[in-house]
Scaffold this motif. Sequence first.
Motif: not given
Length: 221
Positions: A182-193
């Motif tokens: 979940l942390e990796a997914r959150w980091t990826d989503l934050v990067s995309k945002v």
Amino acid sequence: MTLEGWDRISICDSLPYYDTECEKIPYLTQKVDLELASEFTRLDGLHSGVPPADLFPRNATLLAELTRIETYNAMPPPLDLEETFAQLNEPLRTSPTSATDQTWQEVILSARVYLEHQRMRQLNLALVQTYGSNSWLTQNYPLQRMAEQAEKDLKSIIYLTSRVNQERIHFQTRIGEQLATLEARWTDLVSKVLQVQMSNVSLEIEIQELKQTEFQIRHRQ
């Protein structure tokens, strides 16, 4: 961290087998301790897998003594009959002629109690000298059984505690993998945002430049 739904058990845990940030950031340890303390006030026990210890259920005297020790209260002093007898005799020593009948009766009663106490002490000493060794030997058997039972209870609690810790390790390892995902997914989503926001800023700048260019072209005409 409060975890619910794990084998229908609600427990309070800080994920020490997975989360190592407390070792890196000192002030987090104090925050975790405060959070755990607030959670423990709402729980009946540390864990349902380890039953609470019921000490001295059949001996109210030992239970009261254990409670006194836990609360750091001083042991009450024993009754000093000699001091009590001396206090009662004090009025007779200072002014024997002015003593009332009630005072004399209290002194006589105190003297009888004191003499009976001395007689019982002598009797107890005689009994101890005659039967003391056998009595202590007899009393050692129930004490030995109590000690053996306490050792069995201790082994049982150690086993249950070890079992709980093993379950915690397994549970926290599994949850840790999910948290890492979940942390990796959150980091990826934050990067995309952030990329989208940067693209928006770039587009806004480009739009402003185009508007300025259009404005300049119109004024030239």
